[in-house]
Design a protein around this motif. Structure first.
Motif, mmCIF file in Angstrom:
data_model
loop_
_atom_site.group_PDB
_atom_site.id
_atom_site.type_symbol
_atom_site.label_atom_id
_atom_site.label_comp_id
_atom_site.label_asym_id
_atom_site.label_seq_id
_atom_site.Cartn_x
_atom_site.Cartn_y
_atom_site.Cartn_z
ATOM 1 N N PHE A 1 -10.920 -47.850 25.267
ATOM 2 C CA PHE A 1 -9.509 -48.092 25.022
ATOM 3 C C PHE A 1 -9.264 -49.168 23.976
ATOM 4 C CE2 PHE A 1 -9.241 -46.501 29.501
ATOM 5 C CZ PHE A 1 -8.567 -45.328 29.194
ATOM 6 N N GLY A 2 -10.228 -50.050 23.772
ATOM 7 C CA GLY A 2 -9.958 -51.211 22.937
ATOM 8 C C GLY A 2 -10.544 -51.206 21.546
ATOM 9 N N VAL A 3 -11.635 -50.484 21.330
ATOM 10 C CA VAL A 3 -12.306 -50.540 20.031
ATOM 11 C C VAL A 3 -11.670 -49.541 19.073
ATOM 12 C CG1 VAL A 3 -14.527 -50.156 18.866
ATOM 13 C CG2 VAL A 3 -14.455 -51.350 21.052
ATOM 14 N N THR A 4 -11.556 -49.929 17.832
ATOM 15 C CA THR A 4 -11.018 -49.049 16.808
ATOM 16 C C THR A 4 -11.863 -47.782 16.732
ATOM 17 O OG1 THR A 4 -10.307 -50.978 15.560
ATOM 18 C CG2 THR A 4 -10.434 -48.910 14.359
ATOM 19 N N TYR A 5 -11.187 -46.661 16.529
ATOM 20 C CA TYR A 5 -11.885 -45.375 16.457
ATOM 21 C C TYR A 5 -13.033 -45.455 15.452
ATOM 22 C CZ TYR A 5 -12.986 -40.546 15.586
ATOM 23 O OH TYR A 5 -13.668 -39.373 15.455
ATOM 24 N N ASN A 6 -14.186 -44.918 15.852
ATOM 25 C CA ASN A 6 -15.340 -44.865 14.955
ATOM 26 C C ASN A 6 -16.183 -43.629 15.278
ATOM 27 O OD1 ASN A 6 -17.376 -45.578 17.023
ATOM 28 N ND2 ASN A 6 -16.321 -47.555 17.020
ATOM 29 N N GLN A 7 -17.321 -43.497 14.625
ATOM 30 C CA GLN A 7 -18.144 -42.290 14.727
ATOM 31 C C GLN A 7 -18.751 -42.068 16.108
ATOM 32 O OE1 GLN A 7 -18.373 -39.906 12.371
ATOM 33 N NE2 GLN A 7 -16.833 -41.115 11.303
ATOM 34 N N ILE A 8 -18.834 -43.090 16.927
ATOM 35 C CA ILE A 8 -19.427 -42.902 18.263
ATOM 36 C C ILE A 8 -18.379 -42.947 19.381
ATOM 37 C CG2 ILE A 8 -21.738 -43.636 17.580
ATOM 38 C CD1 ILE A 8 -21.193 -46.340 18.859
ATOM 39 N N PHE A 9 -17.138 -42.655 19.017
ATOM 40 C CA PHE A 9 -16.059 -42.643 19.991
ATOM 41 C C PHE A 9 -16.368 -41.721 21.173
ATOM 42 C CE2 PHE A 9 -12.120 -40.662 21.578
ATOM 43 C CZ PHE A 9 -11.526 -41.785 22.126
ATOM 44 N N LEU A 10 -16.931 -40.547 20.921
ATOM 45 C CA LEU A 10 -17.237 -39.615 22.007
ATOM 46 C C LEU A 10 -18.281 -40.188 22.962
ATOM 47 C CD1 LEU A 10 -17.140 -36.158 20.216
ATOM 48 C CD2 LEU A 10 -15.439 -37.174 21.751
ATOM 49 N N ILE A 11 -19.156 -41.037 22.473
ATOM 50 C CA ILE A 11 -20.134 -41.693 23.356
ATOM 51 C C ILE A 11 -19.407 -42.663 24.283
ATOM 52 C CG2 ILE A 11 -22.125 -43.265 23.425
ATOM 53 C CD1 ILE A 11 -23.087 -41.857 20.842
ATOM 54 N N TYR A 12 -18.399 -43.370 23.754
ATOM 55 C CA TYR A 12 -17.597 -44.260 24.596
ATOM 56 C C TYR A 12 -16.917 -43.468 25.711
ATOM 57 C CZ TYR A 12 -17.752 -47.436 20.510
ATOM 58 O OH TYR A 12 -18.131 -48.228 19.477
ATOM 59 N N SER B 1 -19.586 -43.150 34.137
ATOM 60 C CA SER B 1 -19.592 -44.325 35.011
ATOM 61 C C SER B 1 -18.482 -44.231 36.062
ATOM 62 C CB SER B 1 -19.483 -45.616 34.197
ATOM 63 O OG SER B 1 -18.328 -45.638 33.408
ATOM 64 N N LEU B 2 -17.321 -43.706 35.680
ATOM 65 C CA LEU B 2 -16.225 -43.567 36.633
ATOM 66 C C LEU B 2 -16.586 -42.601 37.759
ATOM 67 C CD1 LEU B 2 -13.250 -43.991 37.530
ATOM 68 C CD2 LEU B 2 -12.677 -42.047 36.059
ATOM 69 N N PHE B 3 -17.009 -41.396 37.395
ATOM 70 C CA PHE B 3 -17.294 -40.402 38.423
ATOM 71 C C PHE B 3 -18.597 -40.699 39.173
ATOM 72 C CE2 PHE B 3 -14.209 -38.110 35.811
ATOM 73 C CZ PHE B 3 -13.300 -37.806 36.813
ATOM 74 N N GLY B 4 -19.552 -41.324 38.500
ATOM 75 C CA GLY B 4 -20.768 -41.750 39.191
ATOM 76 C C GLY B 4 -20.453 -42.787 40.251
ATOM 77 N N MET B 5 -19.580 -43.738 39.901
ATOM 78 C CA MET B 5 -19.191 -44.773 40.851
ATOM 79 C C MET B 5 -18.486 -44.153 42.059
ATOM 80 S SD MET B 5 -16.751 -48.101 40.159
ATOM 81 C CE MET B 5 -15.399 -47.097 39.578
ATOM 82 N N PHE B 6 -17.518 -43.279 41.812
ATOM 83 C CA PHE B 6 -16.785 -42.666 42.918
ATOM 84 C C PHE B 6 -17.668 -41.774 43.788
ATOM 85 C CE2 PHE B 6 -12.609 -43.278 40.546
ATOM 86 C CZ PHE B 6 -12.250 -44.348 41.342
ATOM 87 N N SER B 7 -18.595 -41.060 43.179
ATOM 88 C CA SER B 7 -19.458 -40.191 43.994
ATOM 89 C C SER B 7 -20.341 -41.007 44.921
ATOM 90 C CB SER B 7 -20.299 -39.267 43.109
ATOM 91 O OG SER B 7 -21.287 -40.004 42.421
#
Length: 194
Positions: free
Chosen positions: A23-34, A41-47
């Motif tokens: 949400f905070g870093v300016t769009y760049n080439q590795i945005f999809l990795i973010y 991490s979200l769904f792993g944590m909830f599972s």
């Protein structure tokens, strides 16, 4: 069960950092990795939260209660003066750069700080979710306490001027909270192993 709680706390810290960069870093080439890190991490944590069964309770000692209260308040105290100052001046936050807002302020004041008080409430009610939240909070405090030192050094080396009050209220307070979190983390896992 202990390994599940440790894994949940690692997922939670990864989620915090993933949210910060997604949400905070300016769009760049590795945005999809973010985005991928955020999602995993979200769904792993909830599972894992869903699958963990914490039958044990952690003693909410006066020291631990004080730590949770101080941590919850410290996050507000660390960031609120910047926000109030910007509001009074009618401008933006200092050092905001190309961002629209400061995601750390949102996460710390809107999620982590209230989680300290929710955790304390749940622990006093002997709700086992309090143990999971405690593990998450302690791990987050430890990681932040460690990371703030090299981040500050990098900022200073890159020419960012950090006033002494900012160093004291932000850097030293997070290092101190990280040290206390390390102590309480050790005690918590000792108690869980018994």
């Amino acid at each position: 069960m202990i390994s599940e709680i440790k894994l949940i706390s690692v997922y939670a810290v990864a989620f915090y950092y993933a949210a910060s960069i997604a949400f905070g870093v300016t769009y760049n080439q590795i945005f999809l990795i973010y985005v991928l890190l955020f999602t995993c991490s979200l769904f792993g944590m909830f599972s894992h939260i869903r699958s963990v069964n914490v039958g044990q309770k952690i003693t909410a000692t006066k020291g631990l209660q004080a730590f949770l209260i101080i941590s919850g308040i410290a996050l507000i105290v660390a960031w609120l003066p910047d926000i109030i100052s910007a509001m009074l001046k009618g401008g933006t936050l200092p050092l905001i750069g190309v961002y629209t807002t400061e995601i750390t302020y949102v996460l710390d004041m809107g999620v982590i700080s209230p989680m300290c008080f929710v955790c304390l409430y749940l622990m006093k009610k002997n709700d086992s979710l309090g143990v999971v939240l405690l593990a998450v909070l302690l791990k987050a405090c430890i990681i932040v306490g460690i990371m703030v030192v090299p981040q500050t050094i990098c900022q200073m080396l890159s020419g960012v001027e950090l006033p002494l009050p900012a160093l004291l209220t932000k850097v030293l307070s997070f290092v101190a909270l990280g040290g206390f979190a390390l102590y309480f983390n050790h005690r918590m896992y000792q108690e869980l192993e018994r």
